[in-house]
Design a protein around this motif. Sequence first.
Motif: not given
Length: 184
Positions: A107-110, A20-25, A15-18, A95-101
């Motif tokens: 999540t905070l920004l969103e 991270l890639k798509n955002g919460y909403y 779920s973390l990976k999803v 962060y290099y391993n997670h290309h999505y930041g």
Amino acid sequence: MPKILTNRKILLKASLKVFLKNGYYHTSFQDLAKACNIKKSHFYYYFSNKEDLMKEVLVYAHTYVKQKIFSLADQENKSAKEKLNDILNQLKQLYYNHHYGCLMGNTLLELSGKEPNIEKVITSYFDDFKQTLTSIYKDKNSSEAPEILANDTIAKLHGNIMFMKLYKDHSYLENAARQILEQF
């Protein structure tokens, strides 16, 4: 019929990976179920709703970073600069391993101002991050306030994580880490 995973940790990691890639909403239980290879309804066995799942994912990520990265500040045989260097190197790899930041930052920004229960979990992460860096900057014995240096470091790192993500260029984070270490 999808295979049912009953391991909560596996569900959180997938779920973390999803998220991270798509955002919460922009993440649905269907997206999560597909990533976990389970039925959508199976999530409700573990989590009451998407907010509950997101909070647990964030706690899982926080615990991981606290154990694997923030704990490097407690190394007794290293100088403050060496501790900070170790932490920065581990963060860069993360962060290099997670290309999505950064999951926390994204999540905070969103969700800022929209999901107070989730914000509390993110606040706890950043409080621990500030405390970790403050302890290192106290060891530095600088005339600058350690808390201010810690806040500046977090701001510099996360600003450059966003640029790294936007421009798909790791040099932003590399440069930020180098500038932070140059303070010593």
